[in-house]
Design a protein around this motif. Structure first.
Motif, short mmCIF file in Angstrom:
data_model
loop_
_atom_site.label_atom_id
_atom_site.label_comp_id
_atom_site.label_asym_id
_atom_site.label_seq_id
_atom_site.Cartn_x
_atom_site.Cartn_y
_atom_site.Cartn_z
N GLU A 1 22.78 52.41 30.30
CA GLU A 1 23.95 51.54 29.99
C GLU A 1 25.27 51.71 30.84
O GLU A 1 26.05 51.06 31.26
N HIS A 2 25.43 52.94 30.93
CA HIS A 2 26.77 53.59 31.59
C HIS A 2 26.52 53.46 33.10
O HIS A 2 27.53 53.07 33.93
N LEU A 3 25.20 53.46 33.68
CA LEU A 3 25.18 53.33 34.92
C LEU A 3 25.21 52.10 35.29
O LEU A 3 25.58 51.40 36.38
N SER B 1 27.95 50.02 37.78
CA SER B 1 27.73 49.33 38.88
C SER B 1 28.37 48.13 39.13
O SER B 1 28.08 47.19 39.86
N ARG B 2 28.96 47.47 37.77
CA ARG B 2 29.45 46.01 37.93
C ARG B 2 30.90 46.20 38.82
O ARG B 2 31.51 46.95 38.81
N SER C 1 24.34 57.20 48.60
CA SER C 1 25.31 56.11 48.35
C SER C 1 25.72 56.04 46.86
O SER C 1 26.89 55.86 46.32
N ALA C 2 24.67 56.04 46.01
CA ALA C 2 25.02 55.88 44.53
C ALA C 2 25.65 57.21 44.02
O ALA C 2 26.60 57.27 43.19
N MET C 3 25.34 58.45 44.61
CA MET C 3 26.14 59.65 44.33
C MET C 3 27.59 59.59 44.57
O MET C 3 28.14 60.51 44.15
N HIS C 4 27.97 58.73 45.51
CA HIS C 4 29.46 58.69 46.08
C HIS C 4 30.46 58.31 44.90
O HIS C 4 31.24 59.06 44.56
N ARG C 5 30.17 57.13 44.36
CA ARG C 5 30.92 56.52 43.28
C ARG C 5 30.41 56.26 42.05
O ARG C 5 30.98 56.37 40.95
N LEU C 6 29.15 55.47 41.94
CA LEU C 6 28.41 54.95 40.97
C LEU C 6 28.06 56.20 40.22
O LEU C 6 28.60 56.12 38.76
N VAL C 7 27.43 57.19 40.40
CA VAL C 7 27.00 58.29 39.48
C VAL C 7 28.17 59.21 38.74
O VAL C 7 28.21 59.34 37.42
N PRO C 8 29.21 59.48 39.48
CA PRO C 8 30.30 60.25 38.96
C PRO C 8 30.97 59.37 37.99
O PRO C 8 31.33 59.99 36.95
N GLN C 9 31.22 58.18 38.22
CA GLN C 9 31.79 57.42 37.11
C GLN C 9 31.05 57.09 35.82
O GLN C 9 31.52 57.50 34.82
N ALA C 10 29.73 56.85 36.04
CA ALA C 10 28.93 56.84 34.85
C ALA C 10 28.85 58.06 34.17
O ALA C 10 28.86 58.15 32.95
N LEU C 11 28.62 59.12 34.98
CA LEU C 11 28.31 60.54 34.23
C LEU C 11 29.41 60.75 33.34
O LEU C 11 29.46 61.64 32.45
N ALA C 12 30.82 60.70 34.12
CA ALA C 12 31.85 61.18 33.47
C ALA C 12 31.90 60.47 32.07
O ALA C 12 32.17 61.22 30.92
N LEU D 1 6.38 51.33 38.40
CA LEU D 1 7.45 51.99 37.56
C LEU D 1 8.46 50.92 37.23
O LEU D 1 8.60 49.80 37.71
N ARG D 2 8.99 50.73 35.79
CA ARG D 2 10.01 49.86 35.37
C ARG D 2 11.11 49.89 36.19
O ARG D 2 11.82 51.01 36.29
N THR D 3 11.65 48.92 36.69
CA THR D 3 12.83 48.84 37.42
C THR D 3 13.88 47.44 36.86
O THR D 3 13.20 46.59 36.38
N GLU D 4 15.26 47.75 37.26
CA GLU D 4 15.85 46.56 37.13
C GLU D 4 16.88 46.41 38.01
O GLU D 4 17.56 47.54 38.70
N ARG D 5 17.38 45.22 38.49
CA ARG D 5 18.63 45.28 39.60
C ARG D 5 19.83 45.86 39.07
O ARG D 5 20.24 45.37 37.88
N LEU D 6 20.19 46.59 39.80
CA LEU D 6 21.61 47.31 39.36
C LEU D 6 22.79 46.76 40.03
O LEU D 6 23.88 46.84 39.69
N GLY D 7 22.66 46.50 41.26
CA GLY D 7 23.75 45.90 42.26
C GLY D 7 23.67 46.05 43.53
O GLY D 7 22.70 46.66 44.11
#
Length: 295
Positions: A288-290, A294-295, A102-113, A158-164
Motif C-alpha cells: 500500500e505504501h508503494l 507511485s501516485r 528507476s523505481a529505486m531513485h524516488r519511489l522506493v525510498p519514499q514508500a520505505l520511509a 505471478l500476481r501483478t498490478e499496474r503501479l504507475g
C-alpha cells in the motif's frame, strides 16, 4: 537521593497542568494516590515543591528546578529505551523488496520511509535488480515483492498490478537545445553530447537492450552511478540525458521532451512472490505504501 520515574512524571504533569487533579488524571491515578506521591517527593527533597491554592497549584523555586531537571531525566530515559530497543531482533523475518534503478531513485525510498516509520517491528531488505532477475527470484521464493516493467513480465504467472507510468523521456538544460523541439527520436538525441548512467545500471542495460545492434553512436561526456548526479549534470548544461520521467524532481527547471521510440513507453507493475511471508499484514502494508508513493 533516589527518585521514582513515575513520581517525576506525575510531578511534571502537575506543574504543566497547574493541578494535582489534572496531573493524576494524566497518570491514571486517583487523587489521594497522586497527592501522597507528591507529598513523598517533598519529604525526600526536604523542601516544599508546590504552593497550593484554591485554584490549583504552582511550583516553588525548588519545584521549578525539580520539574526542569525531571523533564531532562525523562527525555534521556526515552532516548535510552529507544537506543536499546534498536538492538532487539524483530519477531518476524525481514521482507525482501526488489526493484529496478528507476523505481529505486524516488519511489522506493519514499514508500520505505513511510513504511518503516509505521512498522518499527518489521525490517525490509531492498536490492536493485533488473526485471528478469526480479521475476526469477519472486518465482523461486527469494523475494516478497518486486517492481517490474510491464513489457518484460508477460507470462510470468505471478500476481501483478499496474503501479504507475515509467516512460522514458529526454531532458536538457532549460532554454537549451530542446527548447524548440516538441518530441524527438533517440537517434536525434544521440546527435548531441550526452550524460549517461554507468554500464552496470539496470536502466542503462534496459536502454541498450532495446536499442540493439543498430544503436546510433553517441558521445557520452561522462557516465555516472546514479540518477541524482545525472540530472544535476544535465541541469548544469553538461549534456542531454535519457531518463524515466518519474525520476525528474518537479522543482527542477529542465526542458523535458517525449521520445517517439515505442520502447520509451513503459509502466511499472507491482509483483508478488510465491513464498508465504512471515507477516502477511506487513507485506500488505508495504504494498500500500508503494501504491501511495507511485501516485
Amino acid at each position: 537521593m533516589r527518585y521514582d520515574l513515575d513520581d517525576l512524571r506525575l510531578f511534571v504533569h502537575v506543574v504543566t497542568e497547574g493541578s494535582i487533579t489534572a496531573g493524576a488524571r494524566r497518570m491514571h491515578l486517583s487523587l489521594p494516590s497522586a497527592s501522597a506521591r507528591v507529598r513523598s517527593l517533598e519529604h525526600h527533597a526536604g523542601v516544599e515543591l508546590l504552593v497550593r491554592g484554591r485554584r490549583g497549584v504552582r511550583p516553588t523555586p525548588a519545584g521549578s528546578t525539580l520539574a526542569r531537571h525531571a523533564r531532562d531525566v525523562l527525555d534521556q530515559t526515552v532516548r535510552m529505551e529507544s537506543a536499546v530497543a534498536g538492538y532487539v531482533r524483530p519477531s518476524v523475518a525481514p521482507l525482501v523488496l526488489l526493484a529496478g534503478g528507476s523505481a529505486m531513485h524516488r519511489l522506493v525510498p519514499q514508500a520505505l520511509a513511510a513504511f518503516l516509520r509505521e512498522r518499527p517491528e518489521v525490517d525490509v531488505t531492498v536490492a536493485e535488480r533488473r526485471t528478469p532477475q526480479t521475476l526469477h527470484l519472486l518465482a523461486d521464493g527469494g523475494a516478497d515483492l518486486g517492481i517490474v516493467l510491464d513489457g518484460e513480465s508477460r507470462d510470468s504467472g505471478l500476481r501483478t498490478e499496474r503501479l504507475g507510468d515509467d516512460s522514458i523521456v529526454v531532458i536538457g538544460q532549460a532554454g537549451g537545445v530542446l527548447a524548440e523541439r516538441a518530441t524527438m527520436t533517440y537517434r536525434e538525441v544521440a546527435e548531441h553530447p550526452l550524460v549517461g548512467l554507468d554500464a552496470q545500471s539496470s536502466l542503462q542495460q534496459w536502454i541498450e537492450k532495446h536499442l540493439g545492434a543498430h544503436a546510433p553512436a553517441a558521445r557520452y561526456r561522462t557516465l555516472v552511478g546514479d540518477l541524482t548526479t545525472l540530472i544535476a549534470l544535465v541541469a548544469a548544461g553538461v549534456g542531454l540525458a535519457v531518463v524515466p520521467r518519474r525520476a525528474i524532481p518537479p522543482e527542477l527547471a529542465l526542458d523535458v521532451r517525449e521520445l517517439q521510440d515505442p520502447w520509451a513507453r513503459r509502466h511499472h507493475l507491482l509483483c508478488w512472490g510465491t513464498r508465504s511471508p512471515s507477516s502477511p499484514a506487513a507485506l500488505a502494508a508495504l504494498a500500500e505504501h508503494l501504491r501511495a508513493a507511485s501516485r
